[in-house]
Scaffold this motif. Structure first.
Motif, PDB file in Angstrom:
ATOM      1  N   ASP A   1       0.825  -1.212  -0.040  1.00  0.00           N
ATOM      2  CA  ASP A   1       0.108  -0.044  -0.070  1.00  0.00           C
ATOM      3  C   ASP A   1       0.834   1.066  -0.002  1.00  0.00           C
ATOM      4  O   ASP A   1       0.634   2.388  -0.880  1.00  0.00           O
ATOM      5  N   ASN A   2       1.832   1.328   1.068  1.00  0.00           N
ATOM      6  CA  ASN A   2       2.684   2.394   0.820  1.00  0.00           C
ATOM      7  C   ASN A   2       3.658   2.616  -0.052  1.00  0.00           C
ATOM      8  O   ASN A   2       3.948   3.678  -0.495  1.00  0.00           O
ATOM      9  N   ALA A   3       4.004   1.319  -0.734  1.00  0.00           N
ATOM     10  CA  ALA A   3       4.970   1.786  -1.993  1.00  0.00           C
ATOM     11  C   ALA A   3       4.237   2.565  -3.272  1.00  0.00           C
ATOM     12  O   ALA A   3       4.786   2.719  -4.320  1.00  0.00           O
ATOM     13  N   PHE A   4       2.736   2.442  -3.217  1.00  0.00           N
ATOM     14  CA  PHE A   4       2.007   3.063  -4.211  1.00  0.00           C
ATOM     15  C   PHE A   4       1.565   4.425  -3.869  1.00  0.00           C
ATOM     16  O   PHE A   4       1.004   5.066  -4.483  1.00  0.00           O
ATOM     17  N   SER A   5       1.533   4.888  -2.586  1.00  0.00           N
ATOM     18  CA  SER A   5       1.215   6.098  -2.233  1.00  0.00           C
ATOM     19  C   SER A   5       1.686   7.268  -2.854  1.00  0.00           C
ATOM     20  O   SER A   5       1.011   8.398  -3.266  1.00  0.00           O
ATOM     21  N   ASP A   6       3.085   7.438  -3.157  1.00  0.00           N
ATOM     22  CA  ASP A   6       3.547   8.556  -3.651  1.00  0.00           C
ATOM     23  C   ASP A   6       3.106   8.767  -5.145  1.00  0.00           C
ATOM     24  O   ASP A   6       2.689  10.000  -5.457  1.00  0.00           O
ATOM     25  N   VAL A   7       3.009   7.707  -6.125  1.00  0.00           N
ATOM     26  CA  VAL A   7       2.791   7.985  -7.196  1.00  0.00           C
ATOM     27  C   VAL A   7       1.220   8.098  -7.417  1.00  0.00           C
ATOM     28  O   VAL A   7       0.754   9.084  -8.029  1.00  0.00           O
ATOM     29  N   LEU A   8       0.402   7.446  -6.628  1.00  0.00           N
ATOM     30  CA  LEU A   8      -1.081   7.752  -6.478  1.00  0.00           C
ATOM     31  C   LEU A   8      -1.314   9.260  -6.207  1.00  0.00           C
ATOM     32  O   LEU A   8      -2.418   9.819  -6.701  1.00  0.00           O
TER      33      LEU A   8
ATOM     34  N   ALA B   1      13.101   4.050  -8.913  1.00  0.00           N
ATOM     35  CA  ALA B   1      13.188   3.618  -7.496  1.00  0.00           C
ATOM     36  C   ALA B   1      11.753   3.233  -6.818  1.00  0.00           C
ATOM     37  O   ALA B   1      11.705   2.210  -5.997  1.00  0.00           O
ATOM     38  N   GLN B   2      10.862   4.172  -7.071  1.00  0.00           N
ATOM     39  CA  GLN B   2       9.661   3.784  -6.401  1.00  0.00           C
ATOM     40  C   GLN B   2       9.021   2.706  -7.320  1.00  0.00           C
ATOM     41  O   GLN B   2       8.380   1.718  -6.276  1.00  0.00           O
ATOM     42  N   ARG B   3       9.154   2.409  -8.472  1.00  0.00           N
ATOM     43  CA  ARG B   3       8.752   1.297  -9.203  1.00  0.00           C
ATOM     44  C   ARG B   3       9.464  -0.125  -8.585  1.00  0.00           C
ATOM     45  O   ARG B   3       8.524  -1.110  -8.351  1.00  0.00           O
ATOM     46  N   GLU B   4      10.494  -0.161  -8.322  1.00  0.00           N
ATOM     47  CA  GLU B   4      11.299  -1.105  -7.750  1.00  0.00           C
ATOM     48  C   GLU B   4      10.925  -1.392  -6.493  1.00  0.00           C
ATOM     49  O   GLU B   4      10.622  -2.748  -5.929  1.00  0.00           O
ATOM     50  N   ARG B   5      10.356  -0.483  -5.673  1.00  0.00           N
ATOM     51  CA  ARG B   5       9.805  -0.754  -4.137  1.00  0.00           C
ATOM     52  C   ARG B   5       8.660  -1.268  -4.220  1.00  0.00           C
ATOM     53  O   ARG B   5       8.071  -2.251  -3.698  1.00  0.00           O
ATOM     54  N   ALA B   6       7.843  -0.874  -5.468  1.00  0.00           N
ATOM     55  CA  ALA B   6       6.335  -1.555  -5.635  1.00  0.00           C
ATOM     56  C   ALA B   6       6.635  -3.111  -6.087  1.00  0.00           C
ATOM     57  O   ALA B   6       5.826  -3.857  -5.543  1.00  0.00           O
ATOM     58  N   LEU B   7       7.565  -3.368  -6.781  1.00  0.00           N
ATOM     59  CA  LEU B   7       7.529  -4.704  -7.409  1.00  0.00           C
ATOM     60  C   LEU B   7       8.039  -5.638  -6.359  1.00  0.00           C
ATOM     61  O   LEU B   7       7.633  -6.764  -6.106  1.00  0.00           O
ATOM     62  N   ALA B   8       8.911  -5.083  -5.506  1.00  0.00           N
ATOM     63  CA  ALA B   8       9.469  -6.076  -4.331  1.00  0.00           C
ATOM     64  C   ALA B   8       8.425  -6.163  -3.327  1.00  0.00           C
ATOM     65  O   ALA B   8       8.486  -7.347  -2.747  1.00  0.00           O
ATOM     66  N   ALA B   9       7.287  -5.553  -3.258  1.00  0.00           N
ATOM     67  CA  ALA B   9       6.386  -5.581  -2.140  1.00  0.00           C
ATOM     68  C   ALA B   9       5.188  -6.559  -2.621  1.00  0.00           C
ATOM     69  O   ALA B   9       4.498  -7.080  -1.859  1.00  0.00           O
ATOM     70  N   ILE B  10       5.231  -6.909  -4.048  1.00  0.00           N
ATOM     71  CA  ILE B  10       4.079  -7.759  -4.589  1.00  0.00           C
ATOM     72  C   ILE B  10       4.240  -9.205  -3.910  1.00  0.00           C
ATOM     73  O   ILE B  10       3.156  -9.340  -3.345  1.00  0.00           O
ATOM     74  N   GLU B  11       5.174  -9.825  -4.207  1.00  0.00           N
ATOM     75  CA  GLU B  11       5.162 -11.142  -3.881  1.00  0.00           C
ATOM     76  C   GLU B  11       4.871 -11.544  -2.216  1.00  0.00           C
ATOM     77  O   GLU B  11       4.390 -12.511  -1.837  1.00  0.00           O
ATOM     78  N   PRO B  12       5.384 -10.647  -1.378  1.00  0.00           N
ATOM     79  CA  PRO B  12       5.178 -10.806   0.260  1.00  0.00           C
ATOM     80  C   PRO B  12       3.650 -10.731   0.164  1.00  0.00           C
ATOM     81  O   PRO B  12       2.987 -11.521   1.268  1.00  0.00           O
ATOM     82  N   ALA B  13       3.065  -9.696  -0.451  1.00  0.00           N
ATOM     83  CA  ALA B  13       1.672  -9.627  -0.429  1.00  0.00           C
ATOM     84  C   ALA B  13       0.532 -10.788  -0.858  1.00  0.00           C
ATOM     85  O   ALA B  13      -0.071 -11.314  -0.223  1.00  0.00           O
TER      86      ALA B  13
END
Length: 403
Positions: A277-284, A345-357
């Protein structure tokens, strides 16, 4: 409790409504101070403490009247008139007018607040009877002449005919519930359009009328200590039509408070989901600045999604791919080109958070709900992909341009 990303994004906009960001509204006098004519009215307008007390008294009185049965509402109206005479008698006090008014007004504010809370609790208790005891619920709701009670009686006639609410009663209550919207021209016109549209189902019309009256009452989504929603059972009972009726509808900022209920489980409070959720907050937040008020509907629909997943996760075992998208949301993130909108950098943070979710969701489905490992993985994959797809449609503009 996790703050929904919908609210996070709204609060980052330049224009932020107090209800969306949790600000406490200030109370002001219940009348126009520019037209104050009596000594009492001038004292209230000129003294901040009395001004706020007068606003509180009016607020709790109006809210109590909206939740009381007919007989009790009539009694409260009489009681309030008698109290006003007592308050106005302070004009005959030769001493400090504020010293006379303040204790009287404080006591009345406290009394009305208590009446309001008890009335709201009693009304909500009547609504809570609907799933298991619709006849008793109908009998109790008939004691009210409020728009929300009327909307519930229309609901009972349409969806629970065993409740005993007749078609003749439903017609009368429908008019009362609709009239309750008349002081809001926009909501009233939207409801009239839905009511008169032959393409709209009767289910949608009834649920939308209910939704519009629920959102006028002081239920709270985020404050666990305040009045909780009591209509959440309808989502399990009616499925897609309920999600549609209670989601984004107005195409304006008022969609930000769509009364959709909290998720019925804690999966979206999981640290893995919070990270995603937080990984998408800036772009949203960045995209929201140019998206216009119609995007509040997207935030409402995201809340609906969270609710839907926890109410009926089995709906996500089989999903139909949305038209117009030729690549997966993960691939779309990987192939994103506009660095100004969404830096690498923001996209990589989002991609890294997908599999744990995805993993946390599969574990929830298997361990908490008893799904098989195969179904848990499939359901988790569909849930995460849908969550991502909804946000990617917002970020790339296809969700609000129709592309």
């Amino acid at each position: 409790m996790r703050t929904p990303l919908r609210l996070t994004a709204i609060c980052r906009l330049a224009v932020c409504f107090t209800f969306a960001c949790g600000a406490i509204p200030a109370f002001a006098a219940s009348f126009d101070c520019a037209k104050a004519g009596t000594g009492i009215e001038h004292a209230i307008c000129n003294t901040p403490a009395l001004n706020e007390l007068d606003g509180r008294i009016d607020n709790y009185y109006v809210r109590a009247m909206a939740d009381l049965p007919v007989g009790q509402a009539s009694a409260l109206r009489t009681e309030q008139r008698a109290w006003l005479k007592k308050r106005n008698a302070c004009a005959n006090n030769s001493g400090d007018l504020k010293a006379c008014l303040e204790p009287i007004m404080k006591a009345r504010s406290t009394a009305l607040e208590d009446i309001h809370h008890r009335a709201a609790s009693d009304f909500d208790a009547a609504v809570s009877l609907i799933p298991d005891s619709p006849v008793n619920a109908a009998d109790k709701l008939r004691q009210y002449q409020t728009p929300l009670a009327s909307a519930w009686l229309v609901y009972l006639n349409h969806f629970v005919p065993t409740s005993g609410v007749t078609a003749q009663e439903a017609h009368k209550y429908h008019q009362m519930a609709l009239e309750g919207l008349r002081d809001d021209d926009f909501a009233y016109s939207v409801m009239k359009d839905i009511d008169s549209d032959p393409k709209e189902s009767a289910d949608r019309k009834v649920l939308t009328l209910l939704r519009m009256n629920i959102e006028r009452v002081d239920y709270q989504y985020d404050d666990d200590d305040d009045r909780p929603y009591v209509h959440c059972f309808i989502f399990k009972a009616h499925g897609d039509v309920a999600y549609t009726a209670f989601g984004g509808m107005y195409g304006s900022s008022r969609d930000g408070s769509a009364p959709v209920c909290k998720p019925q489980d804690v999966i979206f409070d999981n640290p893995a989901w919070t990270t995603l959720d937080n990984a998408f907050s800036d772009v949203l937040a960045k995209v929201s600045q140019d998206a216009g008020t119609i995007q509040y509907a997207s935030y409402a629909d995201w809340r609906i999604f969270d609710l839907h997943v926890t109410v009926a996760p089995e709906d996500y075992l089989t999903m139909t791919k949305k038209p117009g998208k030729n690549e997966s949301p993960v691939a779309e993130i990987q192939n994103w080109k506009d660095e100004k909108i969404w830096p690498k950098a923001q996209r990589e943070r989002a991609l890294a958070a997908i599999e744990p979710a995805r993993k946390a969701t599969a574990e929830w489905l298997q361990n908490d709900l008893g799904w098989t490992a195969e179904n848990g993985l499939k359901g988790a994959d569909n849930i995460v992909n849908q969550w991502l797809a909804d946000r990617m449609m917002f970020i790339d503009g296809s969700g609000w341009t129709g592309e």
